[in-house]
Enzyme design. Structure first.
Site, mmCIF file in Angstrom:
data_model
loop_
_atom_site.group_PDB
_atom_site.id
_atom_site.type_symbol
_atom_site.label_atom_id
_atom_site.label_comp_id
_atom_site.label_asym_id
_atom_site.label_seq_id
_atom_site.Cartn_x
_atom_site.Cartn_y
_atom_site.Cartn_z
ATOM 1 N N TYR A 129 11.432 -4.281 2.380
ATOM 2 C CA TYR A 129 10.760 -4.590 1.107
ATOM 3 C C TYR A 129 11.464 -5.773 0.421
ATOM 4 C CZ TYR A 129 8.755 -3.823 -3.561
ATOM 5 O OH TYR A 129 8.106 -3.979 -4.758
ATOM 6 N N LYS A 188 9.981 -9.534 -0.592
ATOM 7 C CA LYS A 188 9.919 -10.053 -1.959
ATOM 8 C C LYS A 188 10.782 -11.312 -2.133
ATOM 9 C CE LYS A 188 6.986 -7.034 -3.561
ATOM 10 N NZ LYS A 188 5.625 -7.439 -3.950
HETATM 11 N N1 LIG Z 1 5.646 -0.183 -9.287
HETATM 12 C C1 LIG Z 1 6.825 -0.825 -9.272
HETATM 13 O O1 LIG Z 1 7.884 -0.277 -9.621
HETATM 14 C C2 LIG Z 1 6.888 -2.245 -8.850
HETATM 15 C C3 LIG Z 1 5.912 -2.820 -8.083
HETATM 16 N N2 LIG Z 1 6.046 -4.128 -7.692
HETATM 17 C C4 LIG Z 1 5.018 -4.772 -6.916
HETATM 18 O O2 LIG Z 1 3.828 -4.808 -7.676
HETATM 19 C C5 LIG Z 1 2.692 -4.769 -6.823
HETATM 20 C C6 LIG Z 1 1.750 -3.657 -7.297
HETATM 21 O O3 LIG Z 1 2.425 -2.436 -7.177
HETATM 22 P P1 LIG Z 1 1.895 -1.103 -7.886
HETATM 23 O O4 LIG Z 1 0.956 -1.422 -8.966
HETATM 24 O O5 LIG Z 1 3.102 -0.299 -8.162
HETATM 25 O O6 LIG Z 1 1.120 -0.410 -6.661
HETATM 26 P P2 LIG Z 1 -0.238 0.427 -6.572
HETATM 27 O O7 LIG Z 1 -0.145 1.147 -5.283
HETATM 28 O O8 LIG Z 1 -0.499 1.180 -7.825
HETATM 29 O O9 LIG Z 1 -1.347 -0.706 -6.455
HETATM 30 C C7 LIG Z 1 -1.454 -1.492 -5.330
HETATM 31 C C8 LIG Z 1 -2.806 -2.166 -5.351
HETATM 32 O O10 LIG Z 1 -2.890 -3.049 -4.249
HETATM 33 C C9 LIG Z 1 -4.085 -2.776 -3.526
HETATM 34 N N3 LIG Z 1 -3.840 -3.119 -2.138
HETATM 35 C C10 LIG Z 1 -2.855 -2.645 -1.338
HETATM 36 N N4 LIG Z 1 -2.971 -3.171 -0.112
HETATM 37 C C11 LIG Z 1 -4.046 -4.006 -0.150
HETATM 38 C C12 LIG Z 1 -4.688 -4.810 0.804
HETATM 39 N N5 LIG Z 1 -4.269 -4.880 2.068
HETATM 40 N N6 LIG Z 1 -5.750 -5.542 0.415
HETATM 41 C C13 LIG Z 1 -6.205 -5.477 -0.852
HETATM 42 N N7 LIG Z 1 -5.639 -4.717 -1.803
HETATM 43 C C14 LIG Z 1 -4.581 -3.977 -1.439
HETATM 44 C C15 LIG Z 1 -4.348 -1.288 -3.782
HETATM 45 O O11 LIG Z 1 -5.693 -0.909 -3.613
HETATM 46 P P3 LIG Z 1 -6.221 -0.364 -2.182
HETATM 47 O O12 LIG Z 1 -5.179 0.588 -1.675
HETATM 48 O O13 LIG Z 1 -7.525 0.268 -2.489
HETATM 49 O O14 LIG Z 1 -6.362 -1.572 -1.336
HETATM 50 C C16 LIG Z 1 -3.969 -1.205 -5.248
HETATM 51 O O15 LIG Z 1 -5.025 -1.675 -6.056
HETATM 52 C C17 LIG Z 1 3.260 -4.601 -5.407
HETATM 53 O O16 LIG Z 1 3.361 -5.870 -4.818
HETATM 54 C C18 LIG Z 1 4.648 -4.039 -5.641
HETATM 55 O O17 LIG Z 1 5.527 -4.379 -4.596
HETATM 56 C C19 LIG Z 1 7.124 -4.876 -8.049
HETATM 57 C C20 LIG Z 1 8.117 -4.341 -8.790
HETATM 58 C C21 LIG Z 1 8.057 -2.989 -9.283
HETATM 59 O O1 LIG Z 2 9.944 -3.312 -6.582
HETATM 60 C C1 LIG Z 2 10.209 -2.253 -7.032
HETATM 61 C C2 LIG Z 2 11.289 -2.017 -8.034
HETATM 62 O O2 LIG Z 2 11.760 -3.201 -8.497
HETATM 63 C C3 LIG Z 2 9.467 -1.080 -6.599
HETATM 64 O O3 LIG Z 2 8.221 -1.396 -6.070
HETATM 65 C C4 LIG Z 2 10.273 -0.319 -5.646
HETATM 66 O O4 LIG Z 2 11.039 -1.145 -4.817
HETATM 67 C C5 LIG Z 2 9.485 0.665 -4.862
HETATM 68 O O5 LIG Z 2 8.376 0.120 -4.246
HETATM 69 C C6 LIG Z 2 10.439 1.259 -3.977
HETATM 70 O O6 LIG Z 2 10.573 0.768 -2.876
HETATM 71 O O7 LIG Z 2 11.085 2.186 -4.433
#
Ligand SMILES: NC(=O)C1=CN([C@@H]2O[C@H](COP(=O)(O)OP(=O)(O)OC[C@H]3O[C@@H](n4cnc5c(N)ncnc54)[C@H](OP(=O)(O)O)[C@@H]3O)[C@@H](O)[C@H]2O)C=CC1
Ligand SMILES: O=C(CO)[C@@H](O)[C@H](O)[C@@H](O)C(=O)O
Length: 254
Positions: free
Chosen positions: A159, A163
């Protein structure tokens, strides 16, 4: 005294594509961009969810479309962006995570993470940029990295690699596309409770780790990222490109 002109954060007349806009961080970004005046297209794989998100935006009175799409299908993505675009704003919040101790990571898990977080993210940004260049329009492309794009985390080598790479291509694309008026920035959030992270928030050691590392004393909320997205999409950030905006409560300041 005449006050200087200052930009605002309105997005009226702009068309935004939010990949991953049907859940978590992406859904909040879609709502915030729409509330700032943008017409929003929500993309994601699950047909029902993208339509639910579209309906919720429309119910608030915003212009919105649903785009069922798997962004790892590069051809389908390029075609959908060419047909639905040009988009003035891209927020790519589609992403995934898999955990493994470094000596146990399997190639299939590596590929699954890289395919969405890096490969698809790169080519989605390219597709939106192509549409803007062809239309000779400026624009703002926003990738979602993570604090894990700047530091390491336990069992998160894949991961973190994905990133860190997102931050790399964001900066390099900003250099290529700057002369065309297209800005490219990334947002680096800390832990935020979403469907992606819910299982990790259940682990006591993860909760402790989060608690010990955030000077502001709380995990993130999806709205924290949405505010940053509106700023980076708008003219308030007109001279900001190639930047990695930390929304991490101070985690990476330590
Ligand atoms: N939550 C956290 O703590 C953090 C998250 N992030 C990053 O933020 C982003 C969003 O995360 P988060 O909101 O937590 O995750 P969620 O799982 O809540 O949302 C992910 C979204 O991405 C869509 N998605 C996933 N794979 C695909 C694909 N192949 N094609 C199109 N859409 C896709 C999903 O819909 P569907 O499955 O229907 O395709 C969903 O809408 C990620 O990149 C994550 O790494 C970064 C830092 C912190
Ligand atoms: O990016 C994240 C926190 O900064 C999260 O998405 C985490 O890394 C989470 O996806 C996880 O791996 O625990």
């Amino acid at each position: 005294m005449k006050l200087p002109r200052t930009p605002d954060m309105r997005l009226d007349g702009r068309r935004a594509l939010v990949a991953g806009g049907s859940s978590g961080i992406g859904l909040a970004c879609a709502a915030a961009l729409a509330r700032a005046g943008a017409e929003v297209t929500v993309a994601g794989r699950r047909d029902a969810l993208v339509h639910e998100a579209r309906d919720a935006l429309q119910a608030e009175g915003h212009a919105a479309q649903a785009l069922p799409l798997d962004i790892t299908d590069l051809e389908a993505t390029a075609a959908a962006v060419a047909e639905g675009g040009p988009f003035d704003v891209l927020v790519n919040a589609a992403g995934t995570a898999r955990h493994s101790f470094a000596t146990e990571t399997q190639a299939q898990d590596f590929d699954a993470v890289m395919s969405v977080n890096l490969r698809a993210a790169y080519f989605l940004a390219q597709a939106v940029a192509k549409g803007l260049v062809a239309a000779r329009r400026p624009g703002s492309l926003i990738t979602i990295s993570s604090q894990m794009g700047q530091v390491g985390g336990p069992k998160r080598s894949v991961y973190c690699a994905s990133k860190h790479a997102v931050e790399g291509f964001t900066k390099a694309m900003a250099i290529d596309l700057g002369p065309m008026g297209i800005r490219v920035n990334t947002i680096c959030p800390t832990f935020i409770l979403t469907p992606l992270t819910a299982p990790f928030f259940d682990e006591p050691e993860t909760r402790r780790w989060i608690g010990q590392n955030i000077p502001l004393g709380r995990a993130g909320e999806v709205g924290d990222v949405a505010g940053a997205a509106v700023y980076l999409a708008s003219d308030a950030s007109a001279l900001v490109t190639g930047s990695a905006l930390s929304v991490d409560g101070g985690w990476t300041a330590g």
